[in-house]
Structures are given as C-alpha cells and as structure tokens.
Write a protein that holds these residues in place. Sequence first.
Motif, mmCIF file in Angstrom:
data_model
loop_
_atom_site.group_PDB
_atom_site.id
_atom_site.type_symbol
_atom_site.label_atom_id
_atom_site.label_comp_id
_atom_site.label_asym_id
_atom_site.label_seq_id
_atom_site.Cartn_x
_atom_site.Cartn_y
_atom_site.Cartn_z
ATOM 1 N N PHE B 141 -36.390 19.503 -27.088
ATOM 2 C CA PHE B 141 -37.585 19.771 -26.675
ATOM 3 C C PHE B 141 -38.377 20.646 -27.516
ATOM 4 O O PHE B 141 -39.534 20.620 -27.780
ATOM 5 C CB PHE B 141 -37.168 20.483 -25.351
ATOM 6 N N PHE B 142 -37.371 21.633 -28.148
ATOM 7 C CA PHE B 142 -37.883 22.541 -29.200
ATOM 8 C C PHE B 142 -38.761 21.639 -30.164
ATOM 9 O O PHE B 142 -39.704 21.786 -30.658
ATOM 10 C CB PHE B 142 -37.006 23.544 -29.743
ATOM 11 N N PHE B 145 -41.662 19.379 -28.604
ATOM 12 C CA PHE B 145 -43.026 19.726 -28.104
ATOM 13 C C PHE B 145 -43.536 20.924 -29.106
ATOM 14 O O PHE B 145 -44.744 21.189 -29.024
ATOM 15 C CB PHE B 145 -42.779 20.350 -26.558
ATOM 16 N N ALA B 146 -42.519 21.868 -29.283
ATOM 17 C CA ALA B 146 -42.947 23.298 -30.182
ATOM 18 C C ALA B 146 -43.312 22.817 -31.687
ATOM 19 O O ALA B 146 -44.109 23.459 -32.289
ATOM 20 C CB ALA B 146 -41.908 24.148 -30.011
#
Lengths: 368, 393
Positions: B141-142, B145-146
């Motif tokens: 996810f990091f 998305f980030a």
Amino acid sequence: MPEPRVPHSNLPPPTSTTGVVGWLRRSLFSSPLNAVLTLLAVYLLYVTLPPLLRWAFLDAAWSGEDREACRSGGACWVFIRVHLDQFLYGFYPDEQRWRVNAAVLLLILGAAPLFVRTVSSKFKVRLGLGLLIAYPLVAFVLLKGGMIGLPVVDTSQWGGLLLTLVIAGVGMTAALPLGVLLALGRRSRMPAIQTLCVTFIEFWRGVPLITVLFMSSVMLPLFLPAGMNFDKLLRALIGVTLFQGAYMAEVVRGGLQAIPKGQFEAAAALGLGYWKTMGLIVLPQALKLVIPGIVNTFIALFKDTSLVLIIGLFDLMNIVHNATTNPAWLGFSTEGYVFAATVYWLFCFSMSRYSQNLEKHLYTGHKR
Amino acid sequence: MAEHAPAPVKPPFWNDPWIRAILFQAIALVVTIAFGLYIFDNTQANLRRLGIASGFDFLSSPSGFDIIQSLIPYSATSSYGRVFWVALLNTLLVSALGIVLATLLGFVIGIARLSKNWLISRLALVYIETFRNIPLLLQIFFWYFAVLRAMPAPRQSLNLGDMVFLNIRGLYLPAPEFQTGFGWVLAAFGITVVLTVLLARWARRRQRATGRQFPIFSIALALLLGLPLLTFWLAGSPLVWQIPELQGFNFRGGWVIIPEMASLLLALTIYTATFIAEIVRAGIQAVSHGQTEASLSLGLTSSLTLRLIILPQALRVIIPPLTNQYLNLTKNSSLAAAIGYPDLVSAFAGTVLNQTGQAIECIAITMAVYLTISLLISLMMNWYNRRVALVER
C-alpha cells in the motif's frame, strides 16, 4: 660487578590498535574495500538521514485541528492526532470506549505477574491457564455487551487496533493448541489419522491466506444451510486460525522429531499412557526447543491480520487506509502508513525480543 | 504344592491398543465423511435455490472486461478461460521477477550482515529488523498509494536521461527492437554456449589426468561475450532502442511497467529479501571455522576456499529454507488483489467470480493452481536435497 638485568616494563600496545582509533581501524577501515564501503555508507546516511529527520520531526506539524496546520512541508502528524481515536477503536461508540480500555487494563493487570521473575512458576502456570480460559469470556462480554446491563456493540463496529488485537489474540490462543494436535496426529502411528492430518496441513500450507479469506466470504454461505449466517469477524477468525494452525503444526512437528526415542521408551517403561507421555514428557521438551519457531508463527499471524481488509473488516491497516482516502485529508497517506507501520513494528519487534529472552531464560543446556 | 502366580487378568477389550486404534480411526473417518456429506448436501441445496448451474461451461463464454496487463493477446471478447491464462501468467511473471530480485538483494544483505565492517553490518541489521516486522500488505500500500500514485502526470514525468520516464501511469523504459539479422547473433550465442560446455569438459578431464589447470572462467567469459558481439558488429548492429515519447497526454512506445506491478514487485522484493538475508547469514555461519582453516592449510586461496569449501556446505543449509521463501513469495504475490494488479486472485477469483457467480469453480481452480505450484516446488526441493545431502558412512 654488573648490575642485575632489569627487564623493561611492558610497553603499552601501539596507540593505533587501542581506543577509538584502534576501533575505527579494526571495524571501519581494515582494508581498502572496507574503507570504500564505509565512506559509501556514510554518504548514504548523509543523503537520507537529515531530510528524513527534518520531515519527521523538525518540520513536522504537531498541533492544530485541520489540514491548514500542515503547511510546513514536513510530516503532518495532526492527521494522526485527529484520527487517533478512530485508529485505536474503529467505529466503537464513543461513550462505550471505556469498555475497551477496561478489557486491555484487565489483561495487563492479570498477565503482569507472569512476567515477574520472582513469582513461583506453579502460580504462573495456574494464573496462565486461568487467564487463558477466563479472560476471553470476560473480554467478550465486556466488548460485545448484551449482558450485565451493557448495551450491545456489534462486531461490525469493532475496528482499528482493537480489532487487530482481537484477531491476533484469538488466532494465537487457538492456533497453538490446534497446531499441537495436528502435529501429534501427523506423528501418529494410526494411518487414517495421519493421512487426515497430513492432508489438512498440506492443504492449508499450500494456498495463500487471501484465498482462504476469499473462500470464507464467498463459499461459506454456500456450505451452510440456507438462512444460517456467520459473523464476518468469526469467519476471519476461523480462516486465520486454521491457516496458522497448519504452520504451527509443522513447527511443533520439528520439535517432536528432535526428542530422542529414549524419552518415549522411558515414559512407556514407567507405564505412562499416550497422553501422559506426550503431556508430561515429550511436549514440554519439544515446545521449549521450538520457541523461536512458535514466536515466528505468532509474528507472521500478527502481520497477517492486516489481510482481513480483503473481506471488508476495518482493522488498523484498513482504517488507516480509509482515513487517507478521506477527501478532507487527501495527500497524507505517507503519514498514515508510517504510523501504522510503527505500530505493527513495535508489536512484532517486541515479540521477537521477548522470545529471545525467553529462550535464554529457559535454556537448560539442551543445545550442544 | 508350588504357589501359582495369579493368572494374568485379561484387560477389558476397550483397553486393547489395537482395538482402540481401529476405533479412533473409524470415528475420525466417519466424522470427516459425515462433515463432507453435510457440506456437499448444503451446497447442492443452496445452488439449486440460487439457480446457479455448476460446471466449467462458463470458461468458454466471453468475459466482456479489459485487463490492464496481459502477456498474451487478450481483449474484452476473449473467453473466461483466456482470462485464467492471462491471470496465471501475470502471477508467474511477478513471482519469477520477485524471486530473482529478492535473491540478489537478500544475498547482498546477508553477506553485508556478516561483514567485518561495523557500519555495513549495522545498516544490514537495521534494514532486516525494519522491513520484516512490517506487514507486506502495508508495504504494498505504501509503495502504491503513497509513492507511485503520488507521481506527477505524464506531462511532468520524472525524466532519467531522456530514456526512462516515471509518472502516475507507470515506469516507461526503452524497448529493444530486433531488426533482420539479429538471428545471426542468437545463433552465434548458441554456438558459443556449446563450445564453452565442450571446453569445460575437456579442461576438467585434462586436470584429472595431468593436474594442469586451465583458466576456464576467463576464457569462457571472453568467448561468451566476444563472439556474439563480433557477430552483432558484422551483421550491422541489428538492434534499435525504441524510446518512449510523449504524445498528447500519454507516452507511446517502449516498455511500460504499470504502477500496480512496480509496487507489488518492490514490496515483495524488499520484504522477502529480509528473510533471505537471515537464511544466508545462518547458512554461512553454520559452516564451522575449522573448514576454512583446513582449506587454507591445504594451500587453497581464499577465493577457492569460498567457492569449493564454504559455499557448497553453506548452500546445503541455505537451499531448503530458501525454497520455502520462494514459495511464500509466490503465495504472497496474491496480495496483488488489494491494489488491483490482475493476478490469479484478483482477475480470476475476483472479477470472473463476481461476474459469473461460479464461486466454487473459481476458488477451486485458484487453490488448485497454488497447490500445484507448492507441490512442484517442494518436489524439486526434495530432489535437490537428496542430491546434496550428506552421505554418511
């Protein structure tokens, strides 16, 4: 008459081999290659560390109520502060959150004597077993309610760190006994039992947890009689437990295989039956041998709790992710993930450290 | 009259171990079969009630949806069976790349962990302890998305030497384009491989017979690089690089690595490398120091010691857990479902299942694939294990 020969007193070691200089030469500049590597590493740290520290601490915004406070260019910890209650409790109703706190406090108070060295081990065993049986009931009543005048809080409202801890806690307490039973079954001399256990273990170990969770959400309704429905949380719990139970079984089997045959024979000679042999002689030794493996499985289970987001449960991971997609707080996903990562890291790292301690504490010279 | 010992009392039949074993197994089997029948029965009733026809006929009907990455020709008119192959290839692609990258990174970090250089070994330790204690899904996810979703639009792409471009749509790389005549280069390469193998055999035989060594490594390297390069030059450099170009709102040409794949690959590599590093460290430490000393006292150089003495013994310890990690990586690649990379779980057990409602068939096929991969890898591991296992007298 010649003077008696007085040996010169010992010379101190060369200054280049002692103190700071000696350490530097030994451990950082022992060869040209090492010197180059050291310089490279220092450069890497110089490039990465200062901006990171500036982002996380110096330029970070700590106080404020909304995103207007985060214009400094550093990390926006306000985002975490504003959402902290949500991250910890999920959608648990505000006025009922004391129940979560009470449950956690109860566990800490109850389990504290287990970690004190001076408490007698007999008391520890009794307390541990008592906690194992009584605490889940008490905690369930406290969290779910519906009894002794507490209003019901449905499990769909549980979330955040609370949900993560519930899944991890239940998973751990259920996976270990299941794993022990499966391992015993796999080592059994009865062919039917052995085949059943081997099939079970290899099946769960061969598929990813995500397909298990998928299965629990789309196939379980088909398997059950019409109208009968399972709680989503319960489904996740069953999936995680069966999955990690299979891994645990392999860990325990490793320990069982390491116990010399003489131990079984001695137990048989003393007239002990199967369960007494296993419970009093074999398992205590076997489990002690595989503490690192057991804790590794626990850590894996703790990390795997994050997968329940696939079936729509709002554990810590999902609730943080959810908050980062909140239109009022767009653009702070890094802060959210860093916070979640820190929480997971703290739990996993302390578990691994504790297991190393335990290993040292239980060490009775069984390693040769 | 001599006293008789009392006649041995025959234990009751339920205490006879043999009868007990049969009884327990019978109970276990009956319970299992009854449980299976119960589930089968319920499923039949539920399927009838919901009006779902079971069977694999749906695999030949058209899918009607697009897939963002496919290694074989695919369009929305292709069948669900085609979706399965696309999804399976995507899973295998990301797993294979992940395995290669994680092994490289893991070995580097594992050796760095054993370095005499204090700073290097500390850095390796920090890396290992940080990344293996953070859930893989969070890392995916990091990165997705980030990091990658926060990349600029194509017009403001990050530009690396006018060749490589990074933007929100993915990583754009130059793609090789083979002209006519490249076949000669491939042929030359094939011939050199055969030559090298023959040369290596001859060198080994000669060393056995006479004890004279032959610098096989450098000569083989020269052959393997030299001959194909020479042919490449003679054939008139039949290879051009197709550089991605900005046209309108997007890049055209070149290879593109979609952000889903990039973040999955990054996270899988970084996460699995921590475990591989620990395995490598443990494997090298398991070779006792006496082996090194004995080898040095026999007059072997330190590089020969590493190659002939330490590595073969360390590998014996390293390979089984390493295979386990490969297996884990392959299974973990199924987390792709969370970010929408079209792998087996996401595209087949997800999209196809939702469209057709054939839950049992889809999940069964998916699980069967993973089980087959697990089985194949563990069979291979067992075979290798038998080959390298200590032969004790």
